[in-house]
Design a protein around this motif. Sequence first.
Motif, PDB file in Angstrom:
ATOM      1  N   ARG A  58       0.816  -1.222  -0.326  1.00 29.73           N
ATOM      2  CA  ARG A  58       0.036   0.025  -0.031  1.00 29.73           C
ATOM      3  C   ARG A  58       0.775   1.284  -0.122  1.00 29.73           C
ATOM      4  O   ARG A  58       1.911   1.223   0.712  1.00 29.73           O
ATOM      5  N   GLY A  59       0.654   2.306  -0.729  1.00 31.86           N
ATOM      6  CA  GLY A  59       1.149   3.500  -0.778  1.00 31.86           C
ATOM      7  C   GLY A  59       2.256   3.612  -2.027  1.00 31.86           C
ATOM      8  O   GLY A  59       2.654   4.637  -2.093  1.00 31.86           O
ATOM      9  N   THR A  60       2.404   2.593  -2.574  1.00 35.69           N
ATOM     10  CA  THR A  60       3.326   2.781  -3.737  1.00 35.69           C
ATOM     11  C   THR A  60       2.223   2.952  -4.855  1.00 35.69           C
ATOM     12  O   THR A  60       1.974   2.111  -5.549  1.00 35.69           O
ATOM     13  N   ALA A  61       1.687   4.158  -5.062  1.00 29.18           N
ATOM     14  CA  ALA A  61       0.573   4.493  -5.794  1.00 29.18           C
ATOM     15  C   ALA A  61       0.341   3.871  -7.321  1.00 29.18           C
ATOM     16  O   ALA A  61      -0.472   3.008  -7.521  1.00 29.18           O
ATOM     17  N   SER A  64       0.725  -0.416  -6.930  1.00 32.03           N
ATOM     18  CA  SER A  64      -0.267  -1.230  -6.505  1.00 32.03           C
ATOM     19  C   SER A  64      -1.731  -0.706  -7.191  1.00 32.03           C
ATOM     20  O   SER A  64      -2.631  -1.403  -7.253  1.00 32.03           O
ATOM     21  N   ARG A  68      -4.035  -3.450  -8.346  1.00 41.08           N
ATOM     22  CA  ARG A  68      -5.578  -3.473  -8.322  1.00 41.08           C
ATOM     23  C   ARG A  68      -6.362  -3.779  -9.626  1.00 41.08           C
ATOM     24  O   ARG A  68      -7.371  -4.180  -9.513  1.00 41.08           O
ATOM     25  N   ASP A  92       0.541  -7.059   6.576  1.00 42.69           N
ATOM     26  CA  ASP A  92      -0.581  -5.914   6.800  1.00 42.69           C
ATOM     27  C   ASP A  92      -0.124  -4.634   6.075  1.00 42.69           C
ATOM     28  O   ASP A  92      -0.979  -3.678   6.083  1.00 42.69           O
ATOM     29  N   ARG A  93       1.008  -4.681   5.395  1.00 41.68           N
ATOM     30  CA  ARG A  93       1.405  -3.610   4.609  1.00 41.68           C
ATOM     31  C   ARG A  93       0.992  -3.631   3.255  1.00 41.68           C
ATOM     32  O   ARG A  93       0.926  -2.708   2.323  1.00 41.68           O
ATOM     33  N   LEU A  94       0.468  -4.842   2.759  1.00 41.23           N
ATOM     34  CA  LEU A  94      -0.090  -5.110   1.462  1.00 41.23           C
ATOM     35  C   LEU A  94      -1.341  -4.739   1.168  1.00 41.23           C
ATOM     36  O   LEU A  94      -2.278  -4.421   2.203  1.00 41.23           O
ATOM     37  N   ILE A  95      -1.791  -4.295  -0.056  1.00 44.65           N
ATOM     38  CA  ILE A  95      -2.829  -3.899  -0.457  1.00 44.65           C
ATOM     39  C   ILE A  95      -3.934  -5.365   0.056  1.00 44.65           C
ATOM     40  O   ILE A  95      -3.499  -6.398  -0.247  1.00 44.65           O
ATOM     41  N   PRO A  96      -5.147  -4.950   0.379  1.00 45.24           N
ATOM     42  CA  PRO A  96      -6.107  -5.970   0.910  1.00 45.24           C
ATOM     43  C   PRO A  96      -6.393  -7.003   0.061  1.00 45.24           C
ATOM     44  O   PRO A  96      -6.435  -8.303   0.416  1.00 45.24           O
TER      45      PRO A  96
END
Length: 120
Positions: A58-61, A64, A68, A92-96
């Motif tokens: 998450r956060g590596t726009a 990710s 997605r 828990d740092r990964l996209i859901p």
Amino acid sequence: MTREDAPVRTTPHLLIESRGPWAGASCGAFVRDARTLAGSGHPVQLVLVQDAVTAAVRGTAEDSAEVRALVEAGGEVWVDDFSLAQRGLAADRLIPEARVVGMPEVSDRVLAPGVRVVWH
């Protein structure tokens, strides 16, 4: 049964990406290829190993977002647990949408009949 009525046969694909997003545009292009296959109705699992696991953080726009888009097209994103641990990253740092897997599960898929495997 006419040719138009014949069921469409889809080929399962296992795409394994080992290069990280910072290695250049090829990681994103490979993920887009996976998205195209999934959007065409093929079952697709994209396995992120080695530096590629960062594409699901998450956060590596940009990265990710590509991952997605693959999920939205019907593909699955698998992230190697060992590669995560080597890089000090927690699940828990990964996209859901990402699923953490081990190599036994990946090797089972590699050896499954009819699966096309591409390693990048």
